[in-house]
Design an enzyme around this catalytic site. Structure first.
Site, PDB file in Angstrom:
ATOM      1  N   HIS A  41      49.802 117.056  55.021  1.00 19.10           N
ATOM      2  CA  HIS A  41      49.426 116.787  53.640  1.00 19.10           C
ATOM      3  C   HIS A  41      49.690 118.039  52.821  1.00 19.10           C
ATOM      4  O   HIS A  41      50.172 119.041  53.307  1.00 19.10           O
ATOM      5  CB  HIS A  41      47.945 116.431  53.553  1.00 19.10           C
ATOM      6  CG  HIS A  41      47.554 115.253  54.375  1.00 19.10           C
ATOM      7  ND1 HIS A  41      47.926 113.976  54.055  1.00 19.10           N
ATOM      8  CD2 HIS A  41      46.822 115.162  55.506  1.00 19.10           C
ATOM      9  CE1 HIS A  41      47.437 113.147  54.957  1.00 19.10           C
ATOM     10  NE2 HIS A  41      46.771 113.839  55.850  1.00 19.10           N
ATOM     11  N   GLU A  52      42.980 109.802  61.911  1.00 14.03           N
ATOM     12  CA  GLU A  52      41.690 109.124  61.887  1.00 14.03           C
ATOM     13  C   GLU A  52      41.681 107.999  60.861  1.00 14.03           C
ATOM     14  O   GLU A  52      41.249 106.876  61.131  1.00 14.03           O
ATOM     15  CB  GLU A  52      40.592 110.143  61.560  1.00 14.03           C
ATOM     16  CG  GLU A  52      39.193 109.696  61.916  1.00 14.03           C
ATOM     17  CD  GLU A  52      38.814 110.051  63.337  1.00 14.03           C
ATOM     18  OE1 GLU A  52      37.823 109.488  63.821  1.00 14.03           O
ATOM     19  OE2 GLU A  52      39.513 110.870  63.956  1.00 14.03           O
ATOM     20  N   ASP A 108      41.927 107.492  54.628  1.00 17.57           N
ATOM     21  CA  ASP A 108      42.645 108.764  54.612  1.00 17.57           C
ATOM     22  C   ASP A 108      43.982 108.643  55.353  1.00 17.57           C
ATOM     23  O   ASP A 108      44.150 107.807  56.241  1.00 17.57           O
ATOM     24  CB  ASP A 108      41.801 109.869  55.240  1.00 17.57           C
ATOM     25  CG  ASP A 108      40.562 110.180  54.409  1.00 17.57           C
ATOM     26  OD1 ASP A 108      40.601 109.929  53.184  1.00 17.57           O
ATOM     27  OD2 ASP A 108      39.562 110.669  54.962  1.00 17.57           O
ATOM     28  N   ARG A 123      41.442 118.027  55.063  1.00 22.07           N
ATOM     29  CA  ARG A 123      41.889 118.085  56.461  1.00 22.07           C
ATOM     30  C   ARG A 123      43.419 118.108  56.459  1.00 22.07           C
ATOM     31  O   ARG A 123      44.061 117.070  56.358  1.00 22.07           O
ATOM     32  CB  ARG A 123      41.357 116.891  57.255  1.00 22.07           C
ATOM     33  CG  ARG A 123      39.844 116.891  57.388  1.00 22.07           C
ATOM     34  CD  ARG A 123      39.346 115.756  58.276  1.00 22.07           C
ATOM     35  NE  ARG A 123      37.901 115.803  58.415  1.00 22.07           N
ATOM     36  CZ  ARG A 123      37.057 115.153  57.627  1.00 22.07           C
ATOM     37  NH1 ARG A 123      37.519 114.404  56.643  1.00 22.07           N
ATOM     38  NH2 ARG A 123      35.748 115.249  57.811  1.00 22.07           N
ATOM     39  N   GLU A 125      37.172 104.903  53.172  1.00 21.33           N
ATOM     40  CA  GLU A 125      36.269 105.259  54.268  1.00 21.33           C
ATOM     41  C   GLU A 125      34.861 105.559  53.787  1.00 21.33           C
ATOM     42  O   GLU A 125      33.876 105.086  54.332  1.00 21.33           O
ATOM     43  CB  GLU A 125      36.808 106.493  55.006  1.00 21.33           C
ATOM     44  CG  GLU A 125      38.058 106.261  55.799  1.00 21.33           C
ATOM     45  CD  GLU A 125      38.552 107.552  56.405  1.00 21.33           C
ATOM     46  OE1 GLU A 125      37.781 108.198  57.124  1.00 21.33           O
ATOM     47  OE2 GLU A 125      39.713 107.910  56.170  1.00 21.33           O
ATOM     48  N   ASP A 129      45.421 110.685  57.491  1.00 21.36           N
ATOM     49  CA  ASP A 129      45.590 111.359  58.775  1.00 21.36           C
ATOM     50  C   ASP A 129      45.437 110.344  59.906  1.00 21.36           C
ATOM     51  O   ASP A 129      45.290 109.142  59.678  1.00 21.36           O
ATOM     52  CB  ASP A 129      44.611 112.513  58.928  1.00 21.36           C
ATOM     53  CG  ASP A 129      43.163 112.073  58.728  1.00 21.36           C
ATOM     54  OD1 ASP A 129      42.914 110.850  58.649  1.00 21.36           O
ATOM     55  OD2 ASP A 129      42.284 112.944  58.653  1.00 21.36           O
ATOM     56  N   TYR A 135      42.587 116.558  49.612  1.00 20.16           N
ATOM     57  CA  TYR A 135      42.087 116.252  50.956  1.00 20.16           C
ATOM     58  C   TYR A 135      41.962 117.531  51.779  1.00 20.16           C
ATOM     59  O   TYR A 135      42.881 118.345  51.832  1.00 20.16           O
ATOM     60  CB  TYR A 135      43.033 115.275  51.643  1.00 20.16           C
ATOM     61  CG  TYR A 135      42.477 114.671  52.906  1.00 20.16           C
ATOM     62  CD1 TYR A 135      41.240 114.047  52.905  1.00 20.16           C
ATOM     63  CD2 TYR A 135      43.208 114.706  54.095  1.00 20.16           C
ATOM     64  CE1 TYR A 135      40.738 113.476  54.062  1.00 20.16           C
ATOM     65  CE2 TYR A 135      42.714 114.137  55.245  1.00 20.16           C
ATOM     66  CZ  TYR A 135      41.479 113.525  55.224  1.00 20.16           C
ATOM     67  OH  TYR A 135      40.972 112.963  56.373  1.00 20.16           O
TER      68      TYR A 135
END
Length: 1083
Positions: free
Chosen positions: A517, A244, A240, A472, A154, A242, A470
């Site tokens: 995570h 998103e 990532d 988030r 990303e 997640d 990470y």
């Protein structure tokens, strides 16, 4: 040649022989290391086409392979015939049950080598095989390519680090975030604007199909990725893990349409070990996560596009409603409502200093506070409600007033105090769990004074540069490697006694296991201590890394141990009243995790001076019956405080506790409600605007469910169920928008049957019986309705007064409102007429303070008729032009003037500015003017400050020339002392001051400058707020340089202006194994 040919019999090798053979293969040694077989010998091996394949001696399955240029395979069971049970080609598994099938298998080119080969192949049990193909859409080609693989992440910040780990076999590129999104309806192609996509860019009538377009600023990036994809042999999507990131990976597949093998991998940290593990755990695209993210995007579009227009019509344009932001705004408004309704209560108690008269620790003083009188507990702050009334039974509480407290203190002056009881209890305190996104934001706000936005910005950089995992995450769990690293480091730094015998395990409260995570922790299988990275990080990044490191290491350390002692002592006053005091102290005998870290705390609304803990102090040795000397027994008065306003930390905490939104979005949510003008910051407190009151009231009265805390949390849980594959996204959206049996009124029926909303009522808040606050187009104001004139019987005009921008809602008391109304009565007061122009001079109360101005009359009909007539070329007269309106002279009142007292003489002096003093020897004109930041002289581009407002009217040309004769100081206020000295910044350890700059007051620590925010005054800026603003400014980094404009001509060719296609995608569904392309999506 068939796959089964040329299989040699199984042989057993010793370690040295294996290493010699593996040295001949470029990736052989790494393959063995990655498979964890370094110390597991002997190794059984099979040779096929002059390549070495091996397995451990303990089992019959191959543990790893070294691939050749043609085929990769695993041997499920090695028999005398060496039957190969499964073959893996380009990520697809095929069952091969018979020797004939094995011989018939075609040899196809393989994808390039990946670091951890052990996990790159699918083993299918023949007896339980389903034959299901991979859902990652890919087609093998015979194109030779370049031998490289394309890996897409990303963020561009990750590219360099990851590329360094992977080497030349991989080309690493960034998608720069999302490449595709829902367009604004106005941006839709003309043929779609009147169709089902026209309102939301989502077809709500046909399965909530979205219409996607490539973001205009990402078209160049997409073109670049397509070009690189043509030369690649395989595509790795490493966005990532997640929702998103999964959605970004799906959009990349939809737009790039790769014809080469595609693999999905994620890593929770940017380290060599994590990347190698990720290649060993290749997986399919998680369609449930993609659906959950798409559902959230559609949900937010429906919510905002249906409700926001109601706010525009009834309150003000530019406002917005959002699923999380509206609830967050309601929380802040509700807290302010409680503060406005709060009634303080006064209460008194006693405090004293005591010491033993003899024995051990004699003379060692300690403090104690009155706890009961005549057997009744003394009322404290927590015993009163927000209405100022005692909550408990009056017969069980002693509510002392000032007189009673002082009388009791006087009666205890000569009283004999003794120890009545002494109780000791063991004290144990456990470490906090490692950080989640939410707790990281909270603790960074408490300890580092970071805003949520700053925390996430700094954490993002730490993650992308390989310092932390990470950021988030909802999980508090640590990997086995992290637990080992934390325990090892705690042992090295503090000793083995500080580490418990077994690892501490923490469980997450998150129900969404697919997104759970690891916790936020230092990256790597071994942690770098803060002093090892200090020189590599900025001040803010280092402070945050240190915080994460301490929390992680402390989470695996031993409990803190100690004891807590509570003593009760009493005496009888001269009036015969029994008074009992109490004191407590905690002694830490073993610090345990406290040696590394101690968690911060938010302000507790129920805690006041009487409830403050006396912890972490040692009491002298005492025994029951010991006599005590009392000194300084004094009466203390207290007043209850209203509930504290939310800070960013406490707001994040309550949102997380209520299950509203995702912690990863809290920083953006708080930024949004600030940008919309719903909330502003004073110090660290969040203060709602009056506009926020109107918005929340409208939503509560007409969209109650959509700002209800439980309903909003249930929406979040619904998205989690979709992410876990437990609920269908289309059905869920159908229930939300159109309604269902469980929730009859969907959003659309509510909007359609909204009825008439009284905008005046929504924007009105009673302050007193006759004063109402109204939220107007240009801001809030107070209004007193017009009264009936007793002489004429007519209703007089209402009295209005502006509300200062920096006045918090709970500070608008009835007395303050009356004061402002008195000022408002003078608003528009005519002071007289200018003797020179004959125009009326009036005093007004403006949004930014009181001022005087002249009234310019409208032109008469005769003046309009007297204007010269202009004609067209054909001789016909043009319509008369409206005369240019003359701008009236205007000037702010001086600091010594008020709207009620300003006179015509004062006004004329103000309107005489700027005043021309004359010219210097070179003929340059010198004027004196009153600016936003005080009076000053101006000569061309050279300005000099004056010392007082009186000089505006008294300074002479000679005095001005003398000022200009002095050397000019650097900057406007360089000769002046700072406006405020804020002490040392806890983050940078540099002194902070507020200075008066050319564009207003600003905060500086000598290296970073940040303007004092609009709506905040110099006096309101606290050291903590200054440190927070400077941290935000540093986190933004340097401003990007503007690209130089090219002046060359003729560089644009016709071939570069081809129009991009806007054709809709086919509505045909893809195979069920892959997510179908959304109808109407645009690549």
């Amino acid at each position: 040649m068939s796959i089964g040919d040329n299989l040699n019999p199984i042989k057993t090798l010793d370690k040295d022989t294996v290493w010699q053979l593996l040295e001949q293969h470029p990736f052989g040694r790494l393959a063995v290391e990655a498979a964890g077989l370094v110390d597991i010998f002997p190794v059984n091996y099979v040779v096929h086409q002059r390549k070495l394949y091996f397995r451990t001696a303990q089992g019959s399955k191959l543990s790893s392979l070294i691939v050749n240029d043609q085929v990769a395979f695993e041997i499920d069971e090695v028999s005398e015939e060496h039957v190969v049970r499964s073959v893996v080609v380009h990520g697809r598994a095929r069952r091969l049950e018979t020797r004939a099938e094995i011989d018939a298998a075609e040899e196809l080119p393989l994808r390039p080598w990946a670091p951890t080969l052990k996990y790159n192949f699918v083993v299918i049990d023949v007896e339980h095989a389903t034959g299901r193909e991979s859902t990652v859409p890919t087609k093998a080609t015979q194109s030779p390519g370049t031998g490289k693989s394309l890996l897409i992440v990303e963020s561009p910040s990750k590219v360099k680090t990851i590329a360094g780990y992977l080497g030349d076999a991989y080309e690493v590129e960034s998608s720069m975030g999302h490449i595709r999104d829902l367009p604004q309806p106005s941006e839709l192609p003309a043929e779609l604007k009147k169709g089902p996509y026209g309102k939301f860019a989502v077809d709500v009538e046909h399965g909530f199909e979205p219409y996607y377009v490539v973001n205009p600023d990402k078209k160049k990036k997409v073109t670049e990725l397509r070009r690189k994809l043509k030369d690649a042999d395989a595509l790795y999507l490493a966005t990532d893990g997640d929702r998103e990131g999964e959605a970004i990976a799906w959009h990349l597949l939809e737009v790039l349409k790769p014809k080469i093998p595609v693999y999905r991998l994620t890593f929770s940290e940017i380290t060599r070990e994590a990347i190698e593990r990720a290649f060993g755990e290749l997986r399919e695209l998680d369609q449930d996560l993609v659906d959950a993210q798409e559902t959230r995007r559609i949900l937010d579009r429906l919510y905002g596009y249906e409700i926001s227009p109601v706010l525009w019509r009834k309150i003000a344009s530019g406002l917005s409603a959002g699923r999380v932001q509206s609830v967050a705004t309601r929380l802040v408004v509700e807290r302010e409502r409680k503060r406005m309704a709060f009634v303080p209560a006064d209460y008194w108690d006693l405090s004293g200093t005591f010491a033993r008269t003899d024995g051990e620790d004699a003379g060692t003083a300690f403090s104690a506070r009155l706890s009961s009188v005549d057997g009744k507990r003394v009322a404290g702050g927590r015993d009163f409600g927000d209405d100022g009334v005692l909550k408990g039974a009056a017969d069980k509480l002693a509510h002392l007033d000032e007189q009673a407290a002082r009388e009791l203190a006087a009666g205890l002056e000569d009283a004999a105090f003794t120890v009545r009881s002494l109780e000791t209890k063991p004290y144990t305190r456990r470490p906090a769990a490692p950080f989640t996104t939410s707790t990281l934001q909270q603790e960074a706000a408490r300890k580092l004074r970071f805003t949520s936005r700053t925390t996430m910005q700094v954490a993002q950089k730490l993650y992308e540069n390989g310092y932390i995992t990470y950021m988030r995450t909802d999980s508090v769990a640590l990997s086995d490697q992290a637990v080992t690293a934390a325990r090892r480091q705690a042992t090295e730094l503090y000793g083995a006694d500080f580490v418990p015998g077994s690892p501490r395990l923490y469980s997450s409260k998150s129900k969404n296991a697919q997104e759970a995570h690891e916790a936020v922790r230092p990256a790597g299988d071994s942690f770098r201590a803060p002093n090892q990275v200090r020189g590599e990080l900025s001040a803010d990044a280092f402070r945050l890394y240190e915080l994460i490191w301490k929390r992680t290491v402390a989470s695996q350390m031993a409990d803190a141990k100690g004891s807590t002692a509570t003593v009760r002592l009493g005496a009888t006053s001269s009036a015969g009243r029994d008074a009992e005091f109490s004191a407590s102290g905690t002694v830490i005998t073993f610090r345990g995790f406290l040696a590394a870290y101690e968690e911060g705390r938010d302000e507790d609304p129920a805690t006041d001076k009487d409830g403050a803990k006396d912890g972490d102090k040692r009491l002298p040795r005492m025994a029951e019956g010991d006599r005590l000397d009392a000194t300084e027994v004094e009466a203390d008065g207290h007043r209850t405080s209203p509930p504290p306003r939310y800070t960013e930390a406490s707001l994040v905490k309550v949102l997380d506790e209520l299950g509203i939104g995702r912690p990863s979005t809290y920083a953006a949510t708080i930024s949004t409600i600030m940008d919309r003008g719903y909330v502003r910051v004073r110090g660290s407190a969040l203060i709602p605007s009056w506009t926020a009151f109107s918005v929340v009231r409208l939503l509560e009265e007409h969209f109650s469910d959509y700002v209800d805390y439980d309903f909003t949390a249930e929406m979040e849980e619904g998205l989690d169920r979709i992410a876990r594959g437990e609920e269908d996204s289309t059905d869920w959206l159908q229930d939300f928008y159109f309604g269902s049996q469980g929730h009859e009124n969907g959003l659309k029926p509510i909007v359609d049957d909204l009825g008439e909303i009284d905008a005046r009522a929504v924007n009105s808040i009673p302050v007193t019986e006759d004063i109402t606050l109204r939220v107007g187009k240009f801001g809030p104001y107070l209004e007193v309705a017009g009264a009936v004139d007793p002489e004429t019987g007519e209703i007089t005009d209402p009295i209005r007064a502006n509300v200062p921008e920096d006045l918090a809602p709970d500070e608008l008391t009835p007395d303050k409102a009356r004061e402002l109304i008195e000022t408002g009565k003078a608003d528009g007061r005519e002071l007289g007429r200018d003797p020179v122009t004959g125009r009326a001079i009036v005093a007004k109360d403006g949004r930014y303070g009181p001022y005087v101005t002249e009234v310019i009359p409208e032109p008469t009909a005769e003046e309009l008729a007297a204007q010269p007539v202009e004609y067209y070329k054909n001789g016909k007269p043009k319509p008369p032009k409206k005369p240019v309106k003359e701008k009236p002279r205007t000037g702010s009142l001086l600091s010594t003037m008020t709207l009620q007292d300003v006179t015509l003489e004062d006004a004329l002096k103000i309107l005489s500015l700027p005043r021309t003093l004359g010219t210097d020897a070179e003929g340059n004109e010198i004027t004196v003017q009153n600016g936003r930041f005080g009076p000053y002289l101006k000569k061309g581009g050279d300005s000099r400050s004056l010392q007082s407002e009186e000089q505006l009217f008294t300074v002479t040309l000679e005095e001005a020339l003398a000022i200009y004769a002095q050397p000019k100081q650097r900057g406007r206020g360089a000769a002046k002392p700072p406006l405020a000295d804020l002490g040392t910044d806890q983050i940078t350890e540099r002194p902070m001051v507020i200075k008066d700059g050319r564009f207003g007051p600003y905060i500086t620590d000598g290296e970073t400058n940040v303007t004092v925010p609009r709506g905040e005054t110099v006096e309101q800026i606290t050291p903590a707020r200054a440190s927070q603003l400077l941290a935000e400014k540093r986190a933004q980094g340097p401003a990007p340089k503007k690209a130089a404009r090219s002046t060359a001509k003729g560089t644009t060719t016709k071939g570069t202006t081809a129009r991009s296609s806007t054709a809709k995608k086919s509505t045909a569904k893809k195979p069920a194994a892959a997510k179908p392309a959304r109808a109407g999506s645009k690549g």
